[in-house]
Scaffold this active site. Structure first.
Site, PDB file in Angstrom:
ATOM      1  N   LYS A 141      10.185 -17.140  -8.658  1.00 40.25           N
ATOM      2  CA  LYS A 141       9.512 -16.056  -9.386  1.00 40.25           C
ATOM      3  C   LYS A 141       8.498 -16.639 -10.373  1.00 40.25           C
ATOM      4  O   LYS A 141       8.846 -17.524 -11.180  1.00 40.25           O
ATOM      5  CB  LYS A 141      10.557 -15.223 -10.129  1.00 40.25           C
ATOM      6  CG  LYS A 141       9.944 -14.038 -10.833  1.00 40.25           C
ATOM      7  CD  LYS A 141      10.986 -13.230 -11.585  1.00 40.25           C
ATOM      8  CE  LYS A 141      10.302 -12.180 -12.431  1.00 40.25           C
ATOM      9  NZ  LYS A 141      11.196 -11.572 -13.396  1.00 40.25           N
ATOM     10  N   ASN A 179       0.849  -1.191   0.000  1.00 35.27           N
ATOM     11  CA  ASN A 179       0.000   0.000   0.000  1.00 35.27           C
ATOM     12  C   ASN A 179       0.889   1.248   0.000  1.00 35.27           C
ATOM     13  O   ASN A 179       2.105   1.141  -0.045  1.00 35.27           O
ATOM     14  CB  ASN A 179      -0.956  -0.018   1.197  1.00 35.27           C
ATOM     15  CG  ASN A 179      -0.207  -0.070   2.509  1.00 35.27           C
ATOM     16  OD1 ASN A 179       0.545   0.835   2.834  1.00 35.27           O
ATOM     17  ND2 ASN A 179      -0.379  -1.160   3.251  1.00 35.27           N
ATOM     18  N   ALA A 198       0.472   2.002  11.427  1.00 35.95           N
ATOM     19  CA  ALA A 198       0.858   1.215  10.240  1.00 35.95           C
ATOM     20  C   ALA A 198      -0.365   0.902   9.384  1.00 35.95           C
ATOM     21  O   ALA A 198      -1.481   0.770   9.890  1.00 35.95           O
ATOM     22  CB  ALA A 198       1.530  -0.083  10.678  1.00 35.95           C
ATOM     23  N   LYS A 237     -14.940   1.384  13.865  1.00 35.05           N
ATOM     24  CA  LYS A 237     -13.660   0.715  14.176  1.00 35.05           C
ATOM     25  C   LYS A 237     -13.295   0.915  15.652  1.00 35.05           C
ATOM     26  O   LYS A 237     -12.790   0.010  16.301  1.00 35.05           O
ATOM     27  CB  LYS A 237     -12.534   1.239  13.267  1.00 35.05           C
ATOM     28  CG  LYS A 237     -12.670   0.736  11.843  1.00 35.05           C
ATOM     29  CD  LYS A 237     -11.640   1.327  10.894  1.00 35.05           C
ATOM     30  CE  LYS A 237     -11.967   0.916   9.462  1.00 35.05           C
ATOM     31  NZ  LYS A 237     -11.160   1.578   8.440  1.00 35.05           N
ATOM     32  N   ASP A 241      -5.049  -6.182   4.813  1.00 40.40           N
ATOM     33  CA  ASP A 241      -6.151  -6.998   5.336  1.00 40.40           C
ATOM     34  C   ASP A 241      -6.084  -8.426   4.796  1.00 40.40           C
ATOM     35  O   ASP A 241      -6.649  -9.341   5.381  1.00 40.40           O
ATOM     36  CB  ASP A 241      -7.493  -6.355   4.967  1.00 40.40           C
ATOM     37  CG  ASP A 241      -7.738  -5.107   5.822  1.00 40.40           C
ATOM     38  OD1 ASP A 241      -7.452  -5.176   7.034  1.00 40.40           O
ATOM     39  OD2 ASP A 241      -8.176  -4.082   5.275  1.00 40.40           O
ATOM     40  N   PHE A 250      -5.448   4.112  13.995  1.00 39.29           N
ATOM     41  CA  PHE A 250      -5.743   5.088  12.952  1.00 39.29           C
ATOM     42  C   PHE A 250      -6.817   4.474  12.062  1.00 39.29           C
ATOM     43  O   PHE A 250      -6.877   3.249  11.925  1.00 39.29           O
ATOM     44  CB  PHE A 250      -4.497   5.377  12.107  1.00 39.29           C
ATOM     45  CG  PHE A 250      -3.628   6.467  12.672  1.00 39.29           C
ATOM     46  CD1 PHE A 250      -2.892   6.259  13.822  1.00 39.29           C
ATOM     47  CD2 PHE A 250      -3.545   7.708  12.044  1.00 39.29           C
ATOM     48  CE1 PHE A 250      -2.083   7.257  14.350  1.00 39.29           C
ATOM     49  CE2 PHE A 250      -2.740   8.717  12.551  1.00 39.29           C
ATOM     50  CZ  PHE A 250      -2.011   8.493  13.708  1.00 39.29           C
ATOM     51  N   PRO A 310      -4.734 -11.546  10.190  1.00 39.29           N
ATOM     52  CA  PRO A 310      -5.274 -11.266  11.531  1.00 39.29           C
ATOM     53  C   PRO A 310      -5.443  -9.767  11.727  1.00 39.29           C
ATOM     54  O   PRO A 310      -4.706  -8.982  11.132  1.00 39.29           O
ATOM     55  CB  PRO A 310      -4.184 -11.804  12.464  1.00 39.29           C
ATOM     56  CG  PRO A 310      -2.948 -11.832  11.649  1.00 39.29           C
ATOM     57  CD  PRO A 310      -3.364 -12.077  10.231  1.00 39.29           C
TER      58      PRO A 310
HETATM   59  O1  PMT Z   1       2.600   6.247   6.474  1.00 38.12           O
HETATM   60  P1  PMT Z   1       2.140   7.567   5.895  1.00 38.12           P
HETATM   61  O2  PMT Z   1       2.496   7.735   4.447  1.00 38.12           O
HETATM   62  O3  PMT Z   1       2.599   8.711   6.757  1.00 38.12           O
HETATM   63  O4  PMT Z   1       0.551   7.575   5.929  1.00 38.12           O
HETATM   64  C1  PMT Z   1      -0.124   7.557   7.160  1.00 38.12           C
HETATM   65  C2  PMT Z   1      -1.323   6.633   7.128  1.00 38.12           C
HETATM   66  C3  PMT Z   1      -2.370   7.165   6.161  1.00 38.12           C
HETATM   67  C4  PMT Z   1      -0.921   5.215   6.733  1.00 38.12           C
HETATM   68  C5  PMT Z   1      -1.868   6.612   8.612  1.00 38.12           C
HETATM   69  O5  PMT Z   1      -2.252   7.910   8.974  1.00 38.12           O
HETATM   70  C6  PMT Z   1      -3.070   5.669   8.752  1.00 38.12           C
HETATM   71  O6  PMT Z   1      -4.199   5.992   8.473  1.00 38.12           O
HETATM   72  N1  PMT Z   1      -2.793   4.421   9.232  1.00 38.12           N
HETATM   73  C7  PMT Z   1      -3.787   3.365   9.372  1.00 38.12           C
HETATM   74  C8  PMT Z   1      -3.939   2.616   8.065  1.00 38.12           C
HETATM   75  C9  PMT Z   1      -4.944   1.473   8.169  1.00 38.12           C
HETATM   76  O7  PMT Z   1      -4.577   0.349   8.058  1.00 38.12           O
HETATM   77  O8  PMT Z   1      -6.183   1.880   8.460  1.00 38.12           O
HETATM   78  P2  PMT Z   1      -7.465   0.872   8.584  1.00 38.12           P
HETATM   79  O9  PMT Z   1      -8.625   1.798   8.710  1.00 38.12           O
HETATM   80  O10 PMT Z   1      -7.456  -0.094   7.498  1.00 38.12           O
HETATM   81  O11 PMT Z   1      -7.214   0.110   9.942  1.00 38.12           O
HETATM   82  C10 PMT Z   1      -7.677   0.588  11.205  1.00 38.12           C
HETATM   83  C11 PMT Z   1      -6.658   0.285  12.275  1.00 38.12           C
HETATM   84  O12 PMT Z   1      -6.531  -1.139  12.426  1.00 38.12           O
HETATM   85  C12 PMT Z   1      -5.261   0.817  11.996  1.00 38.12           C
HETATM   86  O13 PMT Z   1      -4.725   1.308  13.213  1.00 38.12           O
HETATM   87  C13 PMT Z   1      -4.475  -0.401  11.511  1.00 38.12           C
HETATM   88  O14 PMT Z   1      -3.104  -0.290  11.889  1.00 38.12           O
HETATM   89  C14 PMT Z   1      -5.186  -1.537  12.261  1.00 38.12           C
HETATM   90  N2  PMT Z   1      -5.198  -2.809  11.526  1.00 38.12           N
HETATM   91  C15 PMT Z   1      -5.753  -2.900  10.290  1.00 38.12           C
HETATM   92  C16 PMT Z   1      -5.832  -4.132   9.660  1.00 38.12           C
HETATM   93  C17 PMT Z   1      -5.291  -5.270  10.300  1.00 38.12           C
HETATM   94  N3  PMT Z   1      -5.314  -6.446   9.714  1.00 38.12           N
HETATM   95  N4  PMT Z   1      -4.750  -5.143  11.521  1.00 38.12           N
HETATM   96  C18 PMT Z   1      -4.693  -3.953  12.148  1.00 38.12           C
HETATM   97  O15 PMT Z   1      -4.203  -3.849  13.280  1.00 38.12           O
END
Ligand code: PMT
Length: 410
Positions: A291, A207, A277, A338, A281, A324, A306
């Site tokens: 390859k 991503n 981070a 969330k 998903d 985030f 997970p």
């Molecule tokens: O890295 P940059 O270029 O500075 O950009 C910052 C950012 C946009 C990446 C950051 O601000 C941000 O939004 N990070 C969260 C990205 C994300 O995965 O969002 P989500 O809405 O899909 O997930 C919600 C939360 O669950 C996040 O805290 C994520 O880390 C967490 N998550 C998501 C999926 C997963 N399988 N496990 C998780 O723990």
């Protein structure tokens, strides 16, 4: 003994924002003493600041008989710095020329402290050679200017002259003060960057995360005295992601599963987790060992990764867990969902469809939602400023939970 900051408020529509600035500085444990020019009092009352800070305001008039005669001298004693916000052309001009025709200007000339100023005025006024010359004079004498920024002004015009955002002024003041270690004793676990899920030894699903947001959280937390562990997925090559940023322990994790392992291991010994981070998903069910040869079409079987955040938050105990939310539509509703579904204390919602914030940008603009129903908007600012605000709110939740655990004094 608390560090003291003098906040000088001068006469501009932006004066109401000074109350927010005072509150932000106090939230960081500072003592805020406010001084107001006569024209500032036409926009906001001294009572507002006295109620906020719990301290008397220094007003412009010189003392009457029977009042403390040296208040303009004594007022700033022991303070660390002065911030003039908003700073009008009038006050800047008088300060540049050593005019001391009221208590506030007398205090400014007598204080001997570092001075910061956040100008606020009409664009033409700001650009006027006299004002620019006064600003240059003051800057040459060591005054630090914060902004102004551009935008729609109170006079209805668009342009330069808008007082810089409160969060940006606040961050500049905190940086100038340095050494405010309000997170000393807190153990922070932060994730940053974009997970990469291998397809074969040379290709992956990834991503657009650069890691800047998470790195800002880690860096700002370390600067404020926290013990920081950063779990870093793919970071932009220009970032110090491959080395160890000063004072931060870095654990590398390429995939979601690797990140989950690292986070689970470190979570037990942290007080606050901030997951910035971008975690994939899905991952390829069976990555190829060699390859994959080029063919006209390729089908990938993906399985769900997970949910790291949800899995650790289940067992969070008294730890504070912040996530985030990267959204492109229904931002608030999706973020709130969330927050609740993942059992978080705090979620930081950002719009990742915008080019001027979010992925890869040095800036972000976020809405914070807390589990107890607070909603805090952070206007577009550098990722360091946003990180500072996220840490303030996460740390406040942590301190409150700690205070509840303290046995009552007998
Ligand atoms: O890295 P940059 O270029 O500075 O950009 C910052 C950012 C946009 C990446 C950051 O601000 C941000 O939004 N990070 C969260 C990205 C994300 O995965 O969002 P989500 O809405 O899909 O997930 C919600 C939360 O669950 C996040 O805290 C994520 O880390 C967490 N998550 C998501 C999926 C997963 N399988 N496990 C998780 O723990």
């Amino acid at each position: 003994m608390k560090d003291t900051v003098i906040l000088v408020v001068t006469g501009s529509v932006a004066a109401y924002k000074s109350a927010l600035l005072a509150r932000r500085l106090m939230e960081r444990g500072l003592l805020v003493k406010v001084a107001m020019t006569a024209s500032a009092e036409r926009f906001i009352t001294p009572l507002t600041f006295e109620a906020l800070t719990g301290l008397p305001v220094l007003r412009a008039g010189f003392p009457q008989s029977g009042q403390a005669p040296m208040e303009h001298i004594n007022f700033s004693r022991g303070a660390r710095l002065v911030v003039i916000a908003p700073a009008t052309a009038n006050t800047l001009g008088k300060l540049a020329h050593g005019v001391a025709d009221d208590s506030i200007l007398s205090m400014l000339l007598a204080c001997g402290l570092p001075v910061m100023a956040a100008p606020a005025m009409n664009t033409q006024m700001y650009k006027h050679p006299a004002v620019q010359s006064n600003i240059s004079t003051l800057a040459a004498r060591g005054v630090t200017f914060i902004g102004p920024s551009s935008g729609s002004l109170a006079c209805g015009e668009e342009g330069e002259g808008k007082m810089e955002d409160v969060e940006t002024i606040f961050a500049a003041v905190m940086e100038k003060l340095g050494g405010v270690k309000d997170l000393a004793g807190a153990r922070l676990l932060v994730t940053a960057g974009g997970c990469q899920e291998p397809i074969d030894p040379v290709r992956y699903i990834g991503n657009r995360s650069s890691g800047k947001m998470g790195l800002a959280v880690a860096r700002v937390a370390a600067g404020r005295g926290a013990e920081v562990t950063l779990v870093a997925a793919h970071m932009e090559p220009s970032l110090p992601g491959t080395g160890t940023p000063e004072g931060i322990r870095v654990i590398r994790a390429q995939t979601a599963v690797e990140m989950q392992e690292a986070v689970r291991q470190e979570f037990v010994r942290c007080d606050i987790l901030v997951m910035a981070a971008a975690v994939s998903d899905y991952r390829v069910e069976s990555p190829a060992a060699e390859k994959v040869k080029k063919k006209s079409a390729m089908r990938l079987d993906l399985i769900e990764n997970p949910d790291i955040l949800a899995s650790v938050a289940l067992e969070k105990g008294d730890r504070v867990v912040a996530g985030f939310a990267a959204e492109t539509e229904d931002h608030l509703a999706s973020g709130r969902k969330k927050l609740m579904a993942k059992n978080l204390d705090l979620i930081v919602i950002n719009d990742v469809s915008r080019g001027d914030i979010g992925f890869g940008s040095d800036y972000n603009e976020v809405t914070l939602l807390t589990r107890d129903g607070k909603k805090i908007e952070i206007a577009r600012a550098t990722k360091d400023v946003v990180a500072g605000a996220v840490l303030d709110h996460a740390a406040a939740i942590w301190r409150a939970s700690q205070a509840m655990e303290q046995p009552e004094a007998s």
